[in-house]
Design an enzyme around this catalytic site. Structure first.
Site, PDB file in Angstrom:
ATOM      1  N   GLY A  25       7.736   4.579   9.453  1.00 36.28           N
ATOM      2  CA  GLY A  25       8.492   5.682   8.556  1.00 36.28           C
ATOM      3  C   GLY A  25       8.463   7.102   8.837  1.00 36.28           C
ATOM      4  O   GLY A  25       8.742   7.250  10.248  1.00 36.28           O
ATOM      5  N   ARG A  47       6.901  -5.883  10.128  1.00 39.23           N
ATOM      6  CA  ARG A  47       7.237  -7.097   9.382  1.00 39.23           C
ATOM      7  C   ARG A  47       8.396  -7.561  10.141  1.00 39.23           C
ATOM      8  O   ARG A  47       9.257  -6.726   9.979  1.00 39.23           O
ATOM      9  CB  ARG A  47       7.190  -6.671   7.865  1.00 39.23           C
ATOM     10  CG  ARG A  47       7.697  -8.093   7.150  1.00 39.23           C
ATOM     11  CD  ARG A  47       7.577  -7.972   5.572  1.00 39.23           C
ATOM     12  NE  ARG A  47       8.373  -6.652   5.160  1.00 39.23           N
ATOM     13  CZ  ARG A  47       9.537  -6.657   4.823  1.00 39.23           C
ATOM     14  NH1 ARG A  47      10.053  -7.890   5.185  1.00 39.23           N
ATOM     15  NH2 ARG A  47      10.182  -5.549   4.485  1.00 39.23           N
ATOM     16  N   SER A  52      13.124  -1.521   9.211  1.00 37.48           N
ATOM     17  CA  SER A  52      12.929  -0.637  10.445  1.00 37.48           C
ATOM     18  C   SER A  52      12.949  -1.340  11.793  1.00 37.48           C
ATOM     19  O   SER A  52      13.071  -0.625  12.777  1.00 37.48           O
ATOM     20  CB  SER A  52      11.810  -0.154  10.224  1.00 37.48           C
ATOM     21  OG  SER A  52      11.730   0.705   9.085  1.00 37.48           O
ATOM     22  N   HIS A 107      -4.077   9.817   7.839  1.00 38.16           N
ATOM     23  CA  HIS A 107      -4.692  10.486   6.527  1.00 38.16           C
ATOM     24  C   HIS A 107      -5.901   9.639   6.188  1.00 38.16           C
ATOM     25  O   HIS A 107      -6.159   8.393   6.750  1.00 38.16           O
ATOM     26  CB  HIS A 107      -3.716  10.211   5.353  1.00 38.16           C
ATOM     27  CG  HIS A 107      -3.895  10.808   4.122  1.00 38.16           C
ATOM     28  ND1 HIS A 107      -4.717  11.803   3.701  1.00 38.16           N
ATOM     29  CD2 HIS A 107      -3.842  10.286   2.871  1.00 38.16           C
ATOM     30  CE1 HIS A 107      -4.756  11.893   2.590  1.00 38.16           C
ATOM     31  NE2 HIS A 107      -4.345  11.190   2.032  1.00 38.16           N
ATOM     32  N   GLU A 230      16.453  29.566  -3.852  1.00 39.18           N
ATOM     33  CA  GLU A 230      16.101  30.807  -3.296  1.00 39.18           C
ATOM     34  C   GLU A 230      14.522  30.608  -3.003  1.00 39.18           C
ATOM     35  O   GLU A 230      13.816  31.567  -2.303  1.00 39.18           O
ATOM     36  CB  GLU A 230      16.154  31.970  -4.089  1.00 39.18           C
ATOM     37  CG  GLU A 230      17.719  32.298  -4.139  1.00 39.18           C
ATOM     38  CD  GLU A 230      18.028  33.792  -4.631  1.00 39.18           C
ATOM     39  OE1 GLU A 230      17.058  34.648  -4.787  1.00 39.18           O
ATOM     40  OE2 GLU A 230      19.038  33.899  -4.905  1.00 39.18           O
ATOM     41  N   SER A 251      12.453  42.920  -2.302  1.00 33.00           N
ATOM     42  CA  SER A 251      12.594  44.405  -2.954  1.00 33.00           C
ATOM     43  C   SER A 251      11.390  44.775  -3.766  1.00 33.00           C
ATOM     44  O   SER A 251      10.605  44.154  -4.181  1.00 33.00           O
ATOM     45  CB  SER A 251      13.781  44.437  -4.056  1.00 33.00           C
ATOM     46  OG  SER A 251      13.545  43.364  -4.948  1.00 33.00           O
TER      47      SER A 251
END
Length: 338
Positions: A25, A47, A52, A107, A230, A251
């Protein structure tokens, strides 16, 4: 805090090993392609017949079913969605990974929350780029790299940290800089940042600002530009040089409005919500909720995806983005390739 760079890593260490990457992924495609380009022998475990499989073949990388792909591997990197890792690990990886190999994660979720309890003979490491996989790949192709975290959970070989650094180098991480952490620290801070600021917080802030303007009678197109489009301009300035850099660039009117209104929008109630979120993460309550969501086939996530797709900020935004071809020209995500 020490930061490791190319000079601190021995790239030959990972180049002398066979690496299997389980999953293809966002992170999987980046790691597989980066390591291959760095001269590492890579196999992708998937798999059979999955979506993929053809993408890996198209990229010119060896692909095999997970159980077969891990048998000869010296390093197995688990890059599946967090909720899918335990089943694949216990069914396909643990029975086949060889003794003394290194088991790697990007992770810490499954180790920290005890969803994967690795065999005692394995090194267990983490190499976590601090960016989405598409950025990990694009920065590598530019000759750079996304800063990364490394951690060691089990150090059977006494070389686990060296392996993690070497892997990070092959993935481009040591060009951006690598910091050592722990599985716990990475997991809890990552979940907290995603939920309260990066994803949960930013998305709800943009949606609420959009809704407030539209409810007051302003054009949805104007609301989209001011509250979502933005946002990238501001985030890019902070990304480049922090909050002071952003304030220098905007600004005086915008900066003054930041001080007057920001603390009343993101206030003590918001801070308490963040503390509550952190507590859920620390005590495992959130992990339990997420694991249960996966076991019941994602009813809440499916409903929320549908609701977001129908939200006016998405429908108006799609039309406005069509007016800006440079966005598509420079897009990071190409779903046909990764």
């Amino acid at each position: 805090m020490k930061v490791y760079y190319d000079k601190d890593a021995d790239l030959s260490l990972i180049k002398g090993k066979k690496v299997t990457i389980v999953g293809y992924g966002s992170q999987g495609h980046a790691h597989a392609q980066n390591l291959t380009d760095s001269g590492v022998k890579v196999t992708v475990g998937l798999r059979k017949g999955g979506a993929s499989w053809g993408k890996v073949e198209k990229a010119g990388i060896k692909v095999d079913e997970v159980a077969k792909a891990v048998k000869s591997a010296d390093v197995v990197m688990m890059l599946l969605p967090d909720e899918n890792i335990p089943g694949v690990y216990y069914n396909d990886v643990e029975p086949n990974i060889k003794k003394g190999a290194a088991l790697a994660f990007a992770h810490g979720f499954n180790i920290h929350y005890n969803q994967v309890v690795p065999r005692a003979d394995l090194d267990v490491i983490m190499v976590a780029p601090k960016g989405p996989g598409h950025t990990v790949r694009s920065e590598y192709l530019k000759g750079g790299g996304v800063p990364s975290l490394i951690a060691v959970h089990q150090n059977v070989s006494k070389k686990a940290k060296d392996i993690a650094l070497s892997y990070a180098a092959a993935n481009g991480g040591t060009k951006g800089g690598v910091i050592e952490t722990s599985f716990r620290e990475e997991t809890e801070t990552d979940l907290f940042g995603e939920q309260t600021v990066l994803c949960g917080g930013a998305v709800e802030l943009a949606k609420m600002g959009f809704e407030t303007l539209v409810e007051a009678g302003y054009a949805p197109e104007m609301a989209y530009f001011e509250c979502l489009h933005e946002l990238k301009l501001i985030v890019d300035l902070m990304y480049e040089g922090g909050i002071a850099n952003m304030n220098y660039s905007i600004s005086n009117n915008a900066e003054y409005g930041e001080y007057v209104t920001g603390p009343s929008v993101i206030n003590d109630q918001s801070r308490q919500a963040m503390r509550d979120a952190l507590k859920r993460i620390q005590n495992g309550e959130y992990a339990k909720m997420f694991i249960q969501e996966g076991k019941t086939n994602y009813p809440s996530m499916t409903a929320n995806r549908r609701l977001i797709a129908e939200h006016p900020i998405e429908t108006v935004g799609a039309k406005l983005r069509d007016m800006m071809p440079w966005i598509k020209k420079n897009k990071l995500v190409d779903q046909s390739r990764n």
